[in-house]
Design a protein around this motif. Structure first.
Motif, PDB file in Angstrom:
ATOM      1  N   UNK A 106      39.312  53.391  42.798  1.00 41.72           N
ATOM      2  CA  UNK A 106      38.494  52.818  41.579  1.00 41.72           C
ATOM      3  C   UNK A 106      39.690  51.862  41.197  1.00 41.72           C
ATOM      4  N   UNK A 107      40.822  52.087  41.140  1.00 42.59           N
ATOM      5  CA  UNK A 107      41.734  51.469  40.314  1.00 42.59           C
ATOM      6  C   UNK A 107      42.441  50.093  41.836  1.00 42.59           C
ATOM      7  N   UNK A 108      42.158  50.383  42.563  1.00 46.85           N
ATOM      8  CA  UNK A 108      42.607  49.279  43.884  1.00 46.85           C
ATOM      9  C   UNK A 108      41.467  48.584  43.458  1.00 46.85           C
ATOM     10  N   UNK A 109      40.245  48.511  43.286  1.00 50.82           N
ATOM     11  CA  UNK A 109      38.914  47.775  43.227  1.00 50.82           C
ATOM     12  C   UNK A 109      39.293  47.008  42.268  1.00 50.82           C
ATOM     13  N   UNK A 110      39.669  46.897  40.960  1.00 51.67           N
ATOM     14  CA  UNK A 110      39.571  46.773  40.093  1.00 51.67           C
ATOM     15  C   UNK A 110      40.801  45.655  40.041  1.00 51.67           C
ATOM     16  N   UNK A 111      41.257  46.489  40.695  1.00 49.77           N
ATOM     17  CA  UNK A 111      42.648  45.747  40.906  1.00 49.77           C
ATOM     18  C   UNK A 111      42.032  43.991  42.104  1.00 49.77           C
ATOM     19  N   UNK A 112      41.424  44.602  43.476  1.00 52.45           N
ATOM     20  CA  UNK A 112      41.337  43.483  43.545  1.00 52.45           C
ATOM     21  C   UNK A 112      40.186  42.626  42.932  1.00 52.45           C
ATOM     22  N   UNK A 113      39.287  42.618  42.135  1.00 49.62           N
ATOM     23  CA  UNK A 113      38.273  41.948  41.379  1.00 49.62           C
ATOM     24  C   UNK A 113      39.334  41.156  40.355  1.00 49.62           C
ATOM     25  N   UNK A 114      40.605  41.950  40.240  1.00 47.08           N
ATOM     26  CA  UNK A 114      41.253  40.842  38.927  1.00 47.08           C
ATOM     27  C   UNK A 114      41.426  40.118  39.318  1.00 47.08           C
ATOM     28  N   UNK A 115      42.800  40.157  40.851  1.00 48.66           N
ATOM     29  CA  UNK A 115      42.758  38.834  41.944  1.00 48.66           C
ATOM     30  C   UNK A 115      41.493  38.205  41.465  1.00 48.66           C
ATOM     31  N   UNK A 131      41.447  39.904  32.940  1.00 50.69           N
ATOM     32  CA  UNK A 131      42.675  39.378  33.737  1.00 50.69           C
ATOM     33  C   UNK A 131      43.953  40.468  32.436  1.00 50.69           C
ATOM     34  N   UNK A 132      43.839  39.615  31.153  1.00 48.82           N
ATOM     35  CA  UNK A 132      44.645  40.528  30.740  1.00 48.82           C
ATOM     36  C   UNK A 132      44.043  41.975  30.186  1.00 48.82           C
ATOM     37  N   UNK A 133      43.500  42.503  30.358  1.00 50.48           N
ATOM     38  CA  UNK A 133      43.776  44.036  30.139  1.00 50.48           C
ATOM     39  C   UNK A 133      42.328  44.366  29.064  1.00 50.48           C
ATOM     40  N   UNK A 134      41.764  43.358  28.345  1.00 47.49           N
ATOM     41  CA  UNK A 134      40.809  43.005  28.020  1.00 47.49           C
ATOM     42  C   UNK A 134      39.156  43.573  27.692  1.00 47.49           C
ATOM     43  N   UNK A 135      39.184  42.211  26.061  1.00 45.10           N
ATOM     44  CA  UNK A 135      37.501  42.956  26.530  1.00 45.10           C
ATOM     45  C   UNK A 135      37.049  41.179  25.521  1.00 45.10           C
ATOM     46  N   UNK A 136      35.773  41.056  25.315  1.00 41.02           N
ATOM     47  CA  UNK A 136      35.661  39.761  24.802  1.00 41.02           C
ATOM     48  C   UNK A 136      33.927  39.653  24.373  1.00 41.02           C
TER      49      UNK A 136
END
Length: 544
Positions: free
Chosen positions: A324-333, A511-516
């Motif tokens: 899941x972490x890899x998928x999150x990083x891929x999504x962020x990329x 991207x900055x690990x936040x929520x809006x």
């Protein structure tokens, strides 16, 4: 046979039909007190053995109770036993009678099984401690606690403490220690289940509270029995309903995980159900005749099976988390690449629409200058000079939007104060907390600046606001940005797909690990809340 204080007597008749004497071995387990004699041609008294006798004084250093005796050929002998069980209900324990060599092999095999159990549990305990030290997670701490308490039950029940000392505390001798260990296992396992199955949704709160209440009752009962100096083991029936209730809540959590299609829940169920069934049977010990030694043997096999599967479950869960972490990083990329692509497109539009038109006009003017006489050139020169000045200004604006030099020099707070603090319509109010001495890292300041600039541009274009409030707070490891206006407002769901500016802002925040979050309704203004977890360094304002 019920719970009784007085001993129970057994007898059995044995006959040696051979032609020479034979040595037999009588083996049993799970009895506190055992003595007797063999009556044949002569009377052989059997020594008193039981849990009160250290291993060093037994024929074999094992928790099995063993008698060896000789039967004369052709004689009928009577084996007479006096048995007492101080704690558990006295049930018909398994009594084994072997020829001496076969009995020794039986003891060696059973001892090997016990050592394999201890070794396996020790390996899993080391595994849990290593994970706990590496990842500092409560899940691995609770896993280690479950393994260690289960191992302690086995070591106590099989009298491993006699390998170290013969001075046994009263709480161990009278078996009250088992009550403390069993309650500890139930509590640790409840919290382990909560972490392992990720039971933290709003719909889980009711059953979590039920579990917390049961745990509180068990702890109160433990403390009460200690203060009142009562025998915990004799009062175990009072604990059983609350222990069973806690195990039922644990099973309910597994069912919830099945419904959520959480794959590790299957391993959890296969691991847990056998031990819980054994626990229920043990809690009904006053209504059945299953010997305590047999229940404990089943418990050891069950816990070894349970902890082995849970170890696989933890490894599988760790794999899923990493995936899941890899998928999150891929999504962020991908989001980052998309954001960069949009920035390039915006720059291209600015260059094409603004700079392209100006340069084309300048080129036309230069062509006219070639054809004109010297006395008519002044106006065209002046016009061309103004165009060049405008082109220079547009280049500066484009560069400013890409990476504002003033932001690098002044910092985020002073930059937005200088840009919007003097504007009267709409009236800007700027509050800050935590930015007085230090600055954020450059990437974070540029991201927040871009979000503020995009929001303010939308307010200028669409909101018709009279007042705008910007709040910036930086406390410990969290940054909060709130931008509020009293303008026209809008329906966020209607612009969710069309609002490219809002989508771009959300991507920057992600991207900055936040929520809006956006709170707006037509006619009552708009509030934009940005929360970013920030663990970066601080830069002194006076050294920047």
């Amino acid at each position: 046979m019920g719970s009784r204080k007085e001993p129970v007597y057994f007898q059995s008749f044995l006959k040696n039909t051979g032609s020479r004497p034979i040595t037999l071995m009588f083996v049993t387990k799970g009895i506190d007190f055992l003595e007797g004699y063999i009556q044949g041609s002569r009377l052989q008294f059997l020594p008193q053995i039981g849990t009160v006798q250290p291993l060093c004084k037994r024929i074999y250093p094992t928790n099995f109770l063993i008698y060896t005796f000789t039967l004369e050929p052709g004689k009928t002998n009577r084996l007479f036993l006096r048995v007492k069980e101080n704690n558990y209900k006295l049930s018909l324990s398994p009594f084994y009678l072997f020829e001496k060599t076969a009995g020794q092999q039986f003891i060696s095999k059973q001892t090997l099984y016990q050592h394999l159990y201890v070794g396996g549990m020790m390996l899993m305990l080391c595994f849990g401690i290593a994970l706990m030290l590496l990842f500092r997670s409560s899940l691995y701490f609770l896993y280690s606690a479950c393994v260690s308490t289960s191992l302690m039950v086995m070591l106590m029940q099989n009298e491993y403490y006699y390998y170290w000392t013969s001075a046994i505390p009263e709480i161990v001798y009278n078996k009250d220690v088992f009550g403390i260990l069993v309650v500890s296992i139930a509590i640790c396992y409840f919290f382990f289940t909560k972490e392992f199955l990720k039971i933290n949704k709003p719909s889980d709160q009711f059953w979590l509270k039920i579990g917390y209440v049961l745990i509180a009752i068990l702890l109160i009962l433990l403390i009460t029995t200690y203060i009142a100096d009562l025998r915990l083991f004799e009062l175990r029936a009072v604990f059983y309903p609350f222990l069973d209730g806690l195990f039922l809540v644990t099973l309910l959590f597994a069912v919830k995980s099945f419904r959520r299609k959480y794959k590790p829940a299957w391993l959890f169920a296969f691991a847990t159900v056998p031990v819980i069934v054994i626990g229920f049977i043990e809690s009904l010990s006053n209504w059945h005749q299953i010997a305590s030694s047999q229940l404990f043997n089943a418990y050891y096999v069950g816990t070894l099976w349970e902890m082995f599967l849970l170890t696989l479950g933890i490894a599988y869960r760790f794999y899923l988390d990493q995936l899941q972490l890899l998928r999150v990083k891929e999504t962020q990329y991908r989001v980052e690449m998309q954001t960069r692509h949009e920035e390039r497109e915006r720059m291209a539009r600015d260059l094409h629409d603004k700079m392209g038109a100006l340069l084309s006009a300048i080129r036309l003017n230069v062509g006219l200058l070639k054809k004109m006489s010297s006395e008519n050139m002044k106006d065209v020169f002046d016009q061309t000079d103004q165009m060049l000045l405008l082109a220079s200004e547009e280049c500066r604006n484009i560069a400013h939007n890409i990476y504002p030099a003033a932001l690098l020099q002044l910092g985020l707070l002073e930059m937005i104060t200088e840009m919007y603090g003097q504007i009267e319509s709409p009236k800007f109010t700027i509050h800050s907390e935590g930015f007085e001495k230090d600055r954020l890292e450059t990437v974070m300041e540029v991201t927040l600046y871009s979000i503020i600039q995009e929001t303010i541009n939308n307010i200028f274009k669409h909101a018709e606001a009279k007042e705008v409030t910007i709040q910036l707070t930086w406390y410990k490891k969290q940054i909060n940005l709130i931008i509020e206006d009293d303008g026209r407002g809008f329906e966020p769901s209607l612009v969710k797909k069309r609002g490219m500016g809002l989508q771009s802002m959300k991507r920057r925040v992600a991207i900055m690990n936040g929520k809006m979050e956006i709170d707006s309704k037509p006619g009552r203004g708009t509030i934009i809340l940005v929360k970013i977890n920030y663990s970066g360094g601080r830069t002194s304002r006076f050294l920047s």
